[in-house]
Motif scaffolding. Structure first.
Motif, PDB file in Angstrom:
ATOM      1  N   PRO A 286       0.821  -1.201  -0.044  1.00 59.10           N
ATOM      2  CA  PRO A 286      -0.112   0.015  -0.023  1.00 59.10           C
ATOM      3  C   PRO A 286       0.707   1.432  -0.040  1.00 59.10           C
ATOM      4  N   GLY A 333      -8.169  -1.324   3.131  1.00 68.43           N
ATOM      5  CA  GLY A 333      -7.319  -2.348   3.629  1.00 68.43           C
ATOM      6  C   GLY A 333      -7.621  -3.672   2.987  1.00 68.43           C
ATOM      7  N   ARG A 335      -7.424  -7.383   1.637  1.00 69.94           N
ATOM      8  CA  ARG A 335      -6.512  -8.343   1.379  1.00 69.94           C
ATOM      9  C   ARG A 335      -7.231  -9.558   0.728  1.00 69.94           C
ATOM     10  N   GLN A 355       0.458  -6.391   7.123  1.00 68.86           N
ATOM     11  CA  GLN A 355       0.201  -5.296   7.923  1.00 68.86           C
ATOM     12  C   GLN A 355       0.272  -3.998   7.037  1.00 68.86           C
ATOM     13  N   GLN A 356      -0.797  -3.289   7.367  1.00 69.51           N
ATOM     14  CA  GLN A 356      -0.702  -1.959   6.528  1.00 69.51           C
ATOM     15  C   GLN A 356       0.708  -1.210   7.141  1.00 69.51           C
ATOM     16  N   GLU A 357       0.900  -1.164   8.230  1.00 70.20           N
ATOM     17  CA  GLU A 357       2.339  -0.284   8.684  1.00 70.20           C
ATOM     18  C   GLU A 357       3.455  -1.251   8.429  1.00 70.20           C
TER      19      GLU A 357
END
Length: 398
Positions: A286, A333, A335, A355-357
Motif C-alpha cells: 500500500p 485495507g 487483502r 500489515q498496513q504498517e
C-alpha cells in the motif's frame, strides 16, 4: 604500467552514493598475492565491493576489484597512488619476492569486466516469452543452456536503458542458490541483452495458472522457504526487488525456486526509504501504491500475496481490475480472502506480512524461521499419523 580510462556514461548511471571504480591488476601468479592486494586497497582508503581472481594455465593472475571510497577528483591520482604503494611493498623483504614480476594496472568503469559477452557467441533456439520491452529466448552459450532476455531496438529509450543497466549491475553483485544465476550481458547498444541460467521448470505462475498445478503443504513450504532465503540474502545486501510475484519465481530441474527479473530492483539508500510507484498492482504494498516513502518491507507485503497464490492457485483480486484492487488495498485495507482450512500458523504469517504498517511486517530471516518450524512440525505430524494408522491396522488384523 597500462592505461587508465575515465568514467563512462554507463557508470554515471550506476552511481549511487559514492563513485565506483574497477581496478584490474595483472601479473605472474604468486602466493599471498590476493591478500596483499586486498590489504593495499584498504590501506589507501578503498572499500572493496567485489573481488574476482583469475589464474591462467600459463601462470598469470588477473585480479579485478570494484571499489569505492576514493575521495580525490581524478583516477590518475589513484593510479599513481597504487603504483607508489606497490613499489613500496616490493621494497619490503617479506613481500618483495611475491611481487617481483612487472604488474599492469587498469582503473575504470566496473561495467567493463569479464561479464561482457560477444553477441556472436550466443545461439538462439526458440522464444520463451514476450514482454512490453523485449523477448526472452532459450539459447546456448559455450555449450550451456541459457535464457537470453533481449531488449527490442525500438524500445531503447533512456528509461529502458537505465533499467537494463541497473539490472546488470545488481545481477553482477548477487550469488545465491535461490537467486537466478547471472552468466553475462551484451551492454553495447544497439544490442542489449542479459544472459542467465536456463530454468527448465518455468515460472511458479505458469505452474499454478497455466498448468493448473497444486502445491500441497510440504511443497508449498519448500517453495516459500526458497523464496524467503533468496530475499533474506538480497535484503542483507541492501537490494529491494520491488516486483516479487509468482511470475518472477523460476524453478530448475530439481524444483528449486530462484528469484528472477531484476529490471526494476534497486539498491536501497542508506536512509532506508525509497519513493516512486513501481511493481505490479496486485502484489504491490500500500505504501508503494500511495507514492509514500517505502523500504525493503514492501517486498515482505508482496511475498504475502505470493504465499496466498501458492496456497490457492488463484490470481489475487481476480474479480477486479489491477487499478481497482490497488485502490481497495490502500483505502479499504483489502487483502485476498484466506481459505478456511488454512494451517493456523500460515494464516498468522500471511496476516503479519500484510500489515498496513510496514514496521509491523517481519524480516525475511524471521519468515524463514517460521516456515522451517512449520515444515518440521508438519513432518512430525505426518509421521505420527502414519504410526497411528499402522497401529490401528495391526489392532484390526489382530
Amino acid at each position: 604500467m597500462g592505461t587508465l580510462s575515465s568514467f563512462s556514461t554507463g557508470i554515471r548511471k550506476l552511481q549511487l552514493t559514492r563513485q565506483q571504480l574497477e581496478v584490474t591488476i595483472s601479473t605472474k601468479d604468486k602466493t599471498k598475492l590476493l591478500s596483499g592486494l586486498t590489504c593495499l586497497m584498504s590501506e589507501i582508503g578503498l572499500n572493496i565491493r567485489e573481488a574476482h581472481a583469475f589464474c591462467t594455465i600459463d601462470g598469470y593472475s588477473l585480479d579485478v576489484f570494484v571499489v569505492d571510497g576514493w575521495e580525490h577528483e581524478g583516477i590518475e591520482e589513484l593510479r599513481d597512488r597504487l603504483v607508489e604503494e606497490i613499489l613500496s611493498i616490493e621494497k619490503q623483504s617479506n613481500f618483495k619476492q611475491e611481487l617481483s614480476s612487472p604488474m599492469q594496472y587498469h582503473v575504470g568503469s566496473p561495467l567493463s569486466d569479464v561479464w561482457e559477452i560477444d553477441f556472436s557467441l550466443l545461439k538462439f533456439k526458440h522464444k520463451i516469452a514476450s514482454g512490453s520491452n523485449g523477448d526472452l529466448f532459450k539459447g546456448v552459450f559455450r555449450s550451456q543452456d541459457v535464457a537470453i532476455k533481449v531488449l527490442r531496438t525500438e524500445c531503447l529509450n533512456g528509461d529502458i536503458q537505465r533499467e537494463f543497466t541497473q539490472e546488470v549491475y545488481i545481477l553482477r553483485k548477487v550469488r545465491h542458490k535461490n537467486v537466478v544465476q547471472f552468466i553475462g550481458a551484451c551492454t553495447r547498444p544497439p544490442i542489449l541483452c542479459v544472459v542467465i541460467e536456463f530454468m527448465p521448470g518455468g515460472s511458479v505462475y505458469d505452474f499454478l495458472h497455466k498448468q493448473k498445478g497444486v502445491f500441497k503443504l510440504p511443497a508449498l513450504l519448500r517453495v516459500a522457504i526458497d523464496v524467503s532465503k533468496g530475499m533474506t540474502y538480497l535484503h542483507q545486501n541492501n537490494i529491494i526487488h520491488r516486483d516479487i510475484k509468482a511470475a518472477n519465481l523460476l524453478m530448475d530441474e530439481n524444483e528449486v525456486v530462484k528469484i528472477a527479473d531484476f529490471g526494476i530492483a534497486r539498491v536501497q539508500h542508506q536512509s532506508g526509504i525509497m519513493t516512486a510507484e513501481t511493481g505490479t498492482y496486485r502484489w504491490m504494498a500500500p505504501e508503494v501504491i500511495g507514492h509514500k516513502p517505502y523500504s525493503h518491507k514492501a517486498d515482505v507485503f508482496s511475498f504475502g500475496v505470493v504465499l496466498w497464490e501458492l496456497l490457492t492457485g488463484k490470481l489475487p483480486y481476480a474479480n477486479m481490475t489491477p487499478l481497482q484492487a490497488a485502490v481497495s488495498v490502500v483505502q479499504q485495507g483489502l487483502r485476498p480472502a484466506i481459505p478456511r482450512n488454512t494451517h493456523p500458523l500460515l494464516v498468522e504469517l500471511l496476516e503479519k506480512c500484510w500489515q498496513q504498517e510496514p514496521s509491523l511486517r517481519p524480516e525475511f530471516s524471521e519468515i524463514t524461521g517460521i516456515l522451517q518450524c512449520m515444515t518440521k512440525k508438519n513432518f512430525e505430524d505426518e509421521r505420527a499419523t502414519k504410526r497411528r494408522n499402522i497401529g490401528e491396522s495391526y489392532q484390526g488384523n489382530g
